[in-house]
Write a protein that holds these residues in place. Sequence first.
Motif, short mmCIF file in Angstrom:
data_model
loop_
_atom_site.label_atom_id
_atom_site.label_comp_id
_atom_site.label_asym_id
_atom_site.label_seq_id
_atom_site.Cartn_x
_atom_site.Cartn_y
_atom_site.Cartn_z
N UNK A 12 11.50 -3.46 3.95
CA UNK A 12 10.62 -3.02 2.87
C UNK A 12 10.79 -3.96 1.67
N UNK A 13 9.68 -4.42 1.13
CA UNK A 13 9.67 -5.20 -0.10
C UNK A 13 9.08 -4.34 -1.20
N UNK A 14 9.83 -4.17 -2.28
CA UNK A 14 9.39 -3.34 -3.40
C UNK A 14 9.38 -4.19 -4.66
N UNK A 15 8.24 -4.30 -5.31
CA UNK A 15 8.21 -5.00 -6.59
C UNK A 15 8.70 -4.06 -7.68
N UNK A 16 9.50 -4.59 -8.57
CA UNK A 16 10.08 -3.75 -9.62
C UNK A 16 11.04 -2.71 -9.06
N UNK A 17 11.69 -3.03 -7.95
CA UNK A 17 12.55 -2.06 -7.28
C UNK A 17 13.95 -1.95 -7.85
N UNK A 90 5.36 -2.71 2.33
CA UNK A 90 5.25 -3.32 1.01
C UNK A 90 4.87 -2.24 0.01
N UNK A 91 5.64 -2.14 -1.06
CA UNK A 91 5.34 -1.18 -2.13
C UNK A 91 5.06 -1.95 -3.41
N UNK A 92 3.81 -1.93 -3.83
CA UNK A 92 3.40 -2.61 -5.06
C UNK A 92 3.65 -1.65 -6.22
N UNK A 93 4.83 -1.73 -6.78
CA UNK A 93 5.25 -0.80 -7.81
C UNK A 93 5.31 -1.41 -9.21
N UNK A 118 -0.67 -8.37 -14.74
CA UNK A 118 0.39 -7.84 -13.87
C UNK A 118 -0.13 -6.69 -13.01
N UNK A 119 -0.68 -5.67 -13.66
CA UNK A 119 -1.02 -4.43 -12.97
C UNK A 119 -2.19 -4.57 -12.01
N UNK A 120 -3.04 -5.54 -12.24
CA UNK A 120 -4.24 -5.66 -11.40
C UNK A 120 -4.30 -7.00 -10.69
N UNK A 121 -4.38 -8.08 -11.45
CA UNK A 121 -4.53 -9.41 -10.83
C UNK A 121 -3.30 -9.77 -9.99
N UNK A 143 3.37 -0.75 10.10
CA UNK A 143 3.31 -1.45 8.81
C UNK A 143 2.51 -0.65 7.80
N UNK A 144 2.89 -0.76 6.54
CA UNK A 144 2.19 -0.02 5.49
C UNK A 144 2.24 -0.79 4.17
N UNK A 145 1.26 -0.52 3.35
CA UNK A 145 1.20 -1.01 1.97
C UNK A 145 0.94 0.19 1.08
N UNK A 146 1.76 0.38 0.07
CA UNK A 146 1.57 1.48 -0.86
C UNK A 146 1.45 0.93 -2.28
N UNK A 147 0.41 1.37 -2.97
CA UNK A 147 0.19 0.97 -4.36
C UNK A 147 0.62 2.12 -5.27
N UNK A 148 1.54 1.85 -6.17
CA UNK A 148 1.93 2.85 -7.16
C UNK A 148 1.01 2.68 -8.36
#
Length: 259
Positions: A12-17, A90-93, A118-121, A143-148
Amino acid sequence: MSQPPVAQKPLALITGGQQGIGLGIAQALQGAGFRIAVASLPEANAAAVREGMAGLGHEAQYYQYDMAQTSGAAALLAAVEASLGPISCFVANAGVPAKIRGDLLEITPEAWDHVLDVNLRGTFFLAQEVARRMVARQSRHYRSISFVTSASAEMVSIERGEYCISKSGASMMAKLFALRLAPLNIGVFELRPGIIATEMTAGVKEKYSARIEAGLVPAQRWGAPEDIGRAVVPLALGQMAFATGMVVPLDGGLSVPRL
């Protein structure tokens, strides 16, 4: 039942994790058997990065990444894959708040760009690169992608209009990726936290504590990062695969319309 060898665990890759909601998600996924990679800017809070990564243990890996610099997406994922293998979750947090809460009529282009970059582009182009790699490679893992996003994707706060717009756009982003990836059994979900106790909300703690006590949140409490983490686990494990495109409100009833 014994855990599989580390090399066989999904990644799992988490941005801002390294802190807040992202750390809550990382901890929950780690507990569910995922290896963890965290991407964020250390300059924003180097102490939080050290503390967060120490809490996740030596198996978790940290990667420096600036969400506003979209040209680095391919290099980030190449580095992650070289060290840890393909990404299953992938969690886009990662996100930033409005620099200044104030009059909607006074938002400047600089303040707008700070949030939207940051939040969109940045979120879109990193998710796009993740999706490309998922499509190009088969995997024995779901596989999954989650947008926070945020309750602010739908609920209006006129003192931080640029933030609301960024989260509303990210909500549409989740729907778009969900439809594109559904035929490939890659699930895409939108998580909408409400009022969560994190570093980002520390400055408005007194204001929102009073409003929660007055009935703003039906659950009568602040949310916690672990509330979000627990919700991500079944999505990442494929237990909700047929619900791809789902919006998950994580706000204690805040967004339920009331008379």
